[in-house]
Enzyme design. Sequence first.
Site, PDB file in Angstrom:
ATOM      1  N   HIS A 122      -3.088  -4.344  -6.028  1.00  0.00           N
ATOM      2  CA  HIS A 122      -3.280  -3.614  -4.769  1.00  0.00           C
ATOM      3  C   HIS A 122      -3.923  -4.582  -3.767  1.00  0.00           C
ATOM      4  O   HIS A 122      -4.663  -5.487  -4.175  1.00  0.00           O
ATOM      5  CB  HIS A 122      -4.224  -2.447  -5.066  1.00  0.00           C
ATOM      6  N   ASP A 199      -9.668  -3.754 -12.269  1.00  0.00           N
ATOM      7  CA  ASP A 199      -9.535  -2.707 -11.258  1.00  0.00           C
ATOM      8  C   ASP A 199      -9.032  -1.452 -11.975  1.00  0.00           C
ATOM      9  O   ASP A 199      -7.865  -1.358 -12.356  1.00  0.00           O
ATOM     10  CB  ASP A 199      -8.542  -3.176 -10.185  1.00  0.00           C
ATOM     11  N   GLN A 202      -6.507   3.125 -11.144  1.00  0.00           N
ATOM     12  CA  GLN A 202      -5.404   3.963 -11.641  1.00  0.00           C
ATOM     13  C   GLN A 202      -5.494   4.217 -13.146  1.00  0.00           C
ATOM     14  O   GLN A 202      -4.572   4.806 -13.721  1.00  0.00           O
ATOM     15  CB  GLN A 202      -4.054   3.306 -11.306  1.00  0.00           C
ATOM     16  N   LYS A 225     -10.120   9.418  -6.977  1.00  0.00           N
ATOM     17  CA  LYS A 225      -8.894   9.372  -7.778  1.00  0.00           C
ATOM     18  C   LYS A 225      -9.090  10.028  -9.143  1.00  0.00           C
ATOM     19  O   LYS A 225      -8.145  10.167  -9.907  1.00  0.00           O
ATOM     20  CB  LYS A 225      -8.420   7.926  -7.940  1.00  0.00           C
ATOM     21  N   CYS A 363       0.403  -0.432  -0.495  1.00  0.00           N
ATOM     22  CA  CYS A 363      -0.654  -1.462  -0.441  1.00  0.00           C
ATOM     23  C   CYS A 363      -0.435  -2.538  -1.489  1.00  0.00           C
ATOM     24  O   CYS A 363      -1.388  -3.023  -2.115  1.00  0.00           O
ATOM     25  CB  CYS A 363      -2.048  -0.853  -0.618  1.00  0.00           C
TER      26      CYS A 363
HETATM   27  N1  PLP Z   1      -6.746  -0.540  -6.622  1.00  0.00           N
HETATM   28  C1  PLP Z   1      -5.705   0.217  -7.001  1.00  0.00           C
HETATM   29  C2  PLP Z   1      -4.902  -0.183  -8.197  1.00  0.00           C
HETATM   30  C3  PLP Z   1      -5.392   1.366  -6.266  1.00  0.00           C
HETATM   31  O1  PLP Z   1      -4.354   2.110  -6.628  1.00  0.00           O
HETATM   32  C4  PLP Z   1      -6.173   1.702  -5.143  1.00  0.00           C
HETATM   33  C5  PLP Z   1      -5.846   2.874  -4.315  1.00  0.00           C
HETATM   34  O2  PLP Z   1      -4.732   3.314  -4.240  1.00  0.00           O
HETATM   35  C6  PLP Z   1      -7.250   0.895  -4.805  1.00  0.00           C
HETATM   36  C7  PLP Z   1      -7.502  -0.215  -5.567  1.00  0.00           C
HETATM   37  C8  PLP Z   1      -8.135   1.201  -3.647  1.00  0.00           C
HETATM   38  O3  PLP Z   1      -8.861   2.357  -3.881  1.00  0.00           O
HETATM   39  P1  PLP Z   1      -9.796   2.982  -2.730  1.00  0.00           P
HETATM   40  O4  PLP Z   1      -8.925   3.129  -1.526  1.00  0.00           O
HETATM   41  O5  PLP Z   1     -10.233   4.282  -3.307  1.00  0.00           O
HETATM   42  O6  PLP Z   1     -10.918   2.035  -2.515  1.00  0.00           O
END
Ligand code: PLP
Length: 404
Positions: A122, A199, A202, A225, A363
């Site tokens: 992401h 990270d 998900q 999430k 993203c």
């Molecule tokens: N990392 C991953 C794999 C994600 O799917 C997301 C959000 O879709 C993020 C990071 C960013 O999360 P946040 O916008 O809650 O900070």
Amino acid sequence: MYDVHQIRADFPILGRTVYGKPLVYLDNGATTQKPRCVVESITGEYYNTNANVHRGVHFLSQQATELHEASRETVRKFINARSADEIVFTRGTTESINLLAATFSQSQMEAGDEVIVSVMEHHSNIVPWQLQAMQRSIRLRVIPMDDQGNLLTDEYEKLFSEKTRLVSVAHVSNVLGTVNPVREIIATAHAHGVPVMVDGAQSIPHMPVDVQALDADFYVFSGHKVYGPTGVGVLYGKEEWLDRLPPYQGGGEMIQHVSFEKTTFNELPFKFEAGTPDYIGTTGLAKALDYVSAIGMERIAAYEQELTRYALQRLREIPGMRIFGEAAERGGVISFLVGDIHPFDMGTLLDRLGIAVRTGHHCAQPLMTRLGIEGTVRASFGLYNTREEVDALVAGIERVRKMF
Ligand code: PLP
């Protein structure tokens, strides 16, 4: 028995209609809906226990502090961290990674040093490192993947050099659904003496996570999430690592003593928590974690796996269907294109049928480049989705396909 209908009854929003159609909410990768207990925890705390934490001698402040710190313990237990001092509250995954990128590169990296990420990250696990790279000339090395969406572990091994300082990878891809072999990725990095950040944005909502079993040095996720409130998230870090990193932001809470000549910093985890924390949000997050724990993360994982298998099988029956992400180990995120229908058109028309999906690059533009496409339609499941909703999605796609 996993009673999905009983679970759905805990989420009032799932009972609403859009454009006169029952809502089919398949955008859980972006954010999840909230059970009643989370919403009630937020209103309840504002009505009954609202006071700033940590600094008050009065009753309400002490009660709010107890709730806030009990939430830290709930998070600790949920991911099996060794100590609650290893749980830093942030605004979410993105802030957690920015915190780590800034403090790690400031204290542990020099010009020419390298961070290994993967091609399926992401943007929030790419851009924070690039911001640091601009200041300190550090380099990103990228783990490639095969056409099914599996990271190439042999290629990964080859990326290590004496310049490698950190590996930073997603546990589960928000586009492909791939569940990356993070335990092996971590073991390989550790064999090279390199720490790993995972990270978990998900993964945390969908499977049991044990940071000690994984031996992750850092693990990050967002509350929203995992059925919790927006604006709160977590950075887990091994104590020995967090101790070595400097503070991120300055302000109240993070100090021990301040003078104009010299300031000393608070102990963990407060060193990283400048300013008034979102103590209402942390209680809401703890409620969400209690909620999913009561159902059982193993059971949620098994249910969602079964639902995903069913969805993949049904979606593959649609002529012109292309699914991106065919890894053997995959979660309930399904990205697809149908014929030459633009994802935006598909998403807009599905919306008119009451079906909420996400469209675009999610993203993850470098991943889109790797796939040779601009975007996809993405359906992502949560613990409350049903086979009937999968059927509605399939029927909706068929209807759109026939219109084109
Ligand atoms: N990392 C991953 C794999 C994600 O799917 C997301 C959000 O879709 C993020 C990071 C960013 O999360 P946040 O916008 O809650 O900070």
